[in-house]
Write a protein that holds these residues in place. Structure first.
Motif, PDB file in Angstrom:
ATOM      1  N   LEU A  18     -33.899  61.558 -59.621  1.00 41.26           N
ATOM      2  CA  LEU A  18     -33.551  60.171 -59.877  1.00 41.26           C
ATOM      3  C   LEU A  18     -32.262  60.049 -60.679  1.00 41.26           C
ATOM      4  O   LEU A  18     -31.467  59.137 -60.457  1.00 41.26           O
ATOM      5  CB  LEU A  18     -34.686  59.473 -60.640  1.00 41.26           C
ATOM      6  CG  LEU A  18     -36.034  59.368 -59.936  1.00 41.26           C
ATOM      7  CD1 LEU A  18     -37.074  58.794 -60.892  1.00 41.26           C
ATOM      8  CD2 LEU A  18     -35.919  58.505 -58.685  1.00 41.26           C
ATOM      9  N   ALA A  19     -32.079  60.950 -61.645  1.00 39.49           N
ATOM     10  CA  ALA A  19     -30.908  60.857 -62.517  1.00 39.49           C
ATOM     11  C   ALA A  19     -30.521  62.226 -63.027  1.00 39.49           C
ATOM     12  O   ALA A  19     -31.380  63.065 -63.280  1.00 39.49           O
ATOM     13  CB  ALA A  19     -31.208  59.927 -63.697  1.00 39.49           C
ATOM     14  N   ARG A  20     -29.214  62.444 -63.148  1.00 40.87           N
ATOM     15  CA  ARG A  20     -28.692  63.626 -63.837  1.00 40.87           C
ATOM     16  C   ARG A  20     -27.474  63.161 -64.609  1.00 40.87           C
ATOM     17  O   ARG A  20     -26.528  62.624 -64.055  1.00 40.87           O
ATOM     18  CB  ARG A  20     -28.357  64.770 -62.881  1.00 40.87           C
ATOM     19  CG  ARG A  20     -27.278  64.466 -61.881  1.00 40.87           C
ATOM     20  CD  ARG A  20     -27.868  63.940 -60.560  1.00 40.87           C
ATOM     21  NE  ARG A  20     -26.867  63.922 -59.505  1.00 40.87           N
ATOM     22  CZ  ARG A  20     -26.308  62.813 -59.034  1.00 40.87           C
ATOM     23  NH1 ARG A  20     -26.589  61.635 -59.568  1.00 40.87           N
ATOM     24  NH2 ARG A  20     -25.441  62.881 -58.048  1.00 40.87           N
ATOM     25  N   THR A  21     -27.560  63.315 -65.923  1.00 37.65           N
ATOM     26  CA  THR A  21     -26.519  62.755 -66.776  1.00 37.65           C
ATOM     27  C   THR A  21     -26.421  63.537 -68.084  1.00 37.65           C
ATOM     28  O   THR A  21     -27.366  64.203 -68.500  1.00 37.65           O
ATOM     29  CB  THR A  21     -26.817  61.271 -67.074  1.00 37.65           C
ATOM     30  OG1 THR A  21     -25.751  60.706 -67.835  1.00 37.65           O
ATOM     31  CG2 THR A  21     -28.111  61.128 -67.861  1.00 37.65           C
ATOM     32  N   ARG A  22     -25.268  63.452 -68.707  1.00 44.70           N
ATOM     33  CA  ARG A  22     -25.064  63.958 -70.066  1.00 44.70           C
ATOM     34  C   ARG A  22     -24.581  62.763 -70.870  1.00 44.70           C
ATOM     35  O   ARG A  22     -23.466  62.278 -70.674  1.00 44.70           O
ATOM     36  CB  ARG A  22     -24.049  65.100 -70.094  1.00 44.70           C
ATOM     37  CG  ARG A  22     -23.965  65.840 -71.426  1.00 44.70           C
ATOM     38  CD  ARG A  22     -23.077  67.075 -71.334  1.00 44.70           C
ATOM     39  NE  ARG A  22     -23.220  67.932 -72.500  1.00 44.70           N
ATOM     40  CZ  ARG A  22     -22.515  67.786 -73.638  1.00 44.70           C
ATOM     41  NH1 ARG A  22     -21.626  66.814 -73.739  1.00 44.70           N
ATOM     42  NH2 ARG A  22     -22.723  68.607 -74.656  1.00 44.70           N
ATOM     43  N   PHE A  89     -29.692  51.671 -65.923  1.00 44.87           N
ATOM     44  CA  PHE A  89     -29.224  52.921 -66.511  1.00 44.87           C
ATOM     45  C   PHE A  89     -28.593  53.818 -65.452  1.00 44.87           C
ATOM     46  O   PHE A  89     -27.536  54.419 -65.677  1.00 44.87           O
ATOM     47  CB  PHE A  89     -30.387  53.639 -67.194  1.00 44.87           C
ATOM     48  CG  PHE A  89     -30.013  54.936 -67.851  1.00 44.87           C
ATOM     49  CD1 PHE A  89     -29.454  54.954 -69.118  1.00 44.87           C
ATOM     50  CD2 PHE A  89     -30.228  56.146 -67.198  1.00 44.87           C
ATOM     51  CE1 PHE A  89     -29.103  56.151 -69.734  1.00 44.87           C
ATOM     52  CE2 PHE A  89     -29.881  57.351 -67.797  1.00 44.87           C
ATOM     53  CZ  PHE A  89     -29.317  57.352 -69.061  1.00 44.87           C
ATOM     54  N   LEU A  90     -29.228  53.895 -64.288  1.00 46.71           N
ATOM     55  CA  LEU A  90     -28.690  54.729 -63.213  1.00 46.71           C
ATOM     56  C   LEU A  90     -27.328  54.225 -62.753  1.00 46.71           C
ATOM     57  O   LEU A  90     -26.413  55.014 -62.481  1.00 46.71           O
ATOM     58  CB  LEU A  90     -29.663  54.749 -62.031  1.00 46.71           C
ATOM     59  CG  LEU A  90     -31.004  55.443 -62.254  1.00 46.71           C
ATOM     60  CD1 LEU A  90     -31.871  55.334 -61.008  1.00 46.71           C
ATOM     61  CD2 LEU A  90     -30.802  56.901 -62.620  1.00 46.71           C
ATOM     62  N   ALA A  91     -27.171  52.913 -62.672  1.00 46.70           N
ATOM     63  CA  ALA A  91     -25.896  52.347 -62.232  1.00 46.70           C
ATOM     64  C   ALA A  91     -24.771  52.694 -63.195  1.00 46.70           C
ATOM     65  O   ALA A  91     -23.614  52.882 -62.789  1.00 46.70           O
ATOM     66  CB  ALA A  91     -26.022  50.831 -62.090  1.00 46.70           C
ATOM     67  N   LEU A  92     -25.110  52.830 -64.470  1.00 41.68           N
ATOM     68  CA  LEU A  92     -24.089  53.126 -65.486  1.00 41.68           C
ATOM     69  C   LEU A  92     -23.902  54.621 -65.729  1.00 41.68           C
ATOM     70  O   LEU A  92     -22.776  55.075 -65.981  1.00 41.68           O
ATOM     71  CB  LEU A  92     -24.480  52.455 -66.817  1.00 41.68           C
ATOM     72  CG  LEU A  92     -24.462  50.929 -66.875  1.00 41.68           C
ATOM     73  CD1 LEU A  92     -25.059  50.466 -68.200  1.00 41.68           C
ATOM     74  CD2 LEU A  92     -23.030  50.403 -66.719  1.00 41.68           C
TER      75      LEU A  92
END
Length: 308
Positions: A18-22, A89-92
Motif C-alpha cells: 500500500l505504501a513505501r515511504t521515508r 497520506f498516500l497521495a502525499l
C-alpha cells in the motif's frame, strides 16, 4: 503439518504493498477497517500504532505489526500525533523518501484472501500481532524476506512487481508458520488444533478431499475417537462443529472454481462433495448469501477493477 499446507495452498494470500515511504517530522495516517490482513513494517526509525480501547504499540526498526482481521487503527510518529486518512497520506507520501537522518522508513501492505475460507484461523489470532524480525542478514527467514522486500520496493528494476508479490506470499507463510509453532496447546483454537494428532489428521483430510462424502462417523473414525468425543473436541479447538467447518471449506473451494474456471455448476458441485447442482446451489447461497451464478457474475464484473 499437512493440514496447514492444505490451508495455505487454498487460501492463497494475495499480497499488495500500500505504501513505501521515508518520512520525517509530524506525520500519521488512519486505516479504516477492511476485509484484509493489514501489516506495517518499520525498516528504520520508529512508529506508534494506535487502536481504540487497546494499548498503543511502539515499533522500532526491524519490527512489524499485523492486523489479521483488518481492524481500524492509526499509525503516527508519536503516541498522540495527528493523523489523516490513509488515502490522503498516500497521495502525499507514497514513494517519497525524506533524507532527514531521523526519518522513519515504512512499508505498509495488505493480504487479500477469501475471508470466509480463512475465518477459523484468522479469528484465532489477536486483533494485532507485533513481531520482531530484525534487519541482520540471516537472523531469520522473516527478516531476510523483509530485507529483500524493502530492496525491491525501493530499487526500481524489471520484474519488481513479480518479486514483491512472491516475497509477500512468503511473508504471510512465515507469519502463519511462526504463530502455529508458537501456539499453546492449551489455547483451544484453530492453531492448537494443528498440534493435536487427531484433529490435524481430520483437518488435512477435509482440506485435501472436500469431494468425499464425509460423515461425522467417518471423521471420528479417522481421529480414532468416539463420535461424541470427536465432535466435542473438534468444536472446542476449531471453534465450530465439524460439518460447519467442512461446509465452509467446500464453499471456499467452490468460490475459487466459480471465479477462476468455466466449469459448470454440476461439475463444481461434484468437486466439493455435492451430488446435485441444486443441493450445491442451496448450500452456497446459505453460506455466501448469493447464488453461485450471481457470485460468478459479480467476480467477473469486479475483475477489471482488481487488475487495474
Amino acid at each position: 503439518m499437512n493440514a496447514l499446507n492444505g490451508w495455505l495452498k487454498a487460501v492463497r494470500a494475495d499480497g499488495l504493498v500500500l505504501a513505501r515511504t521515508r518520512v520525517a517530522g509530524p506525520w500519521g495516517f488512519a486505516v479504516q477497517a477492511r476485509d484484509a490482513v493489514v501489516f506495517h513494517f518499520v525498516a528504520e526509525g520508529r512508529a506508534f500504532v494506535r487502536q481504540a480501547d487497546a494499548t498503543t504499540i511502539e515499533l522500532q526498526a526491524g519490527e512489524m505489526v499485523m492486523f489479521p482481521r483488518g481492524h481500524a487503527h492509526e499509525v503516527a510518529y508519536s503516541k498522540r500525533g495527528r493523523v489523516m486518512p490513509l488515502e490522503s497520506f498516500l497521495a502525499l507520501r507514497d514513494g517519497v523518501f525524506d533524507s532527514h537522518p531521523e526519518a522513519t522508513t515504512l512499508i505498509c501492505g495488505q493480504f487479500n484472501m477469501d475471508q470466509h475460507l480463512a475465518l477459523p484461523a484468522l479469528r484465532a489470532l489477536p486483533q494485532a500481532v507485533s513481531l520482531r524480525a530484525g534487519m541482520e542478514p540471516g537472523s531469520s527467514s522473516l527478516s531476510d524476506t523483509l530485507r529483500m522486500l524493502r530492496h525491491e520496493v525501493e530499487t526500481p528494476n524489471f520484474g519488481n512487481q513479480i518479486v514483491v508479490r512472491n516475497l509477500l506470499s512468503s511473508l504471510f507463510v512465515y507469519f502463519i508458520r511462526g504463530w502455529a509453532d508458537a501456539a499453546s496447546p492449551a489455547a483451544n483454537d484453530w492453531f492448537s488444533a494443528l498440534r493435536s494428532p487427531q484433529m490435524t489428521r481430520v483437518l488435512a483430510l477435509i482440506h485435501e478431499a472436500p469431494d468425499r462424502a464425509w460423515t461425522l462417523v467417518e471423521l471420528a473414525k479417522e481421529a480414532r475417537l468416539s463420535r461424541a468425543a470427536f465432535a466435542r473436541n473438534f468444536c472446542a479447538l476449531v471453534g465450530e462443529p465439524p460439518h460447519q467447518y467442512l461446509t465452509r471449506w467446500r464453499m471456499g473451494i467452490a468460490a475459487q472454481l466459480l471465479e477462476e474456471t468455466e466449469l459448470r455448476l454440476g461439475e463444481i458441485a461434484l468437486q466439493v462433495g455435492y451430488r446435485s447442482e441444486f443441493s450445491f446451489s442451496r448450500a452456497f447461497k446459505l453460506a455466501r448469501g448469493i447464488s453461485p451464478i450471481q457470485y460468478r457474475r459479480a467476480q467477473r464484473n469486479d475483475a477489471p477493477a482488481r487488475s487495474a
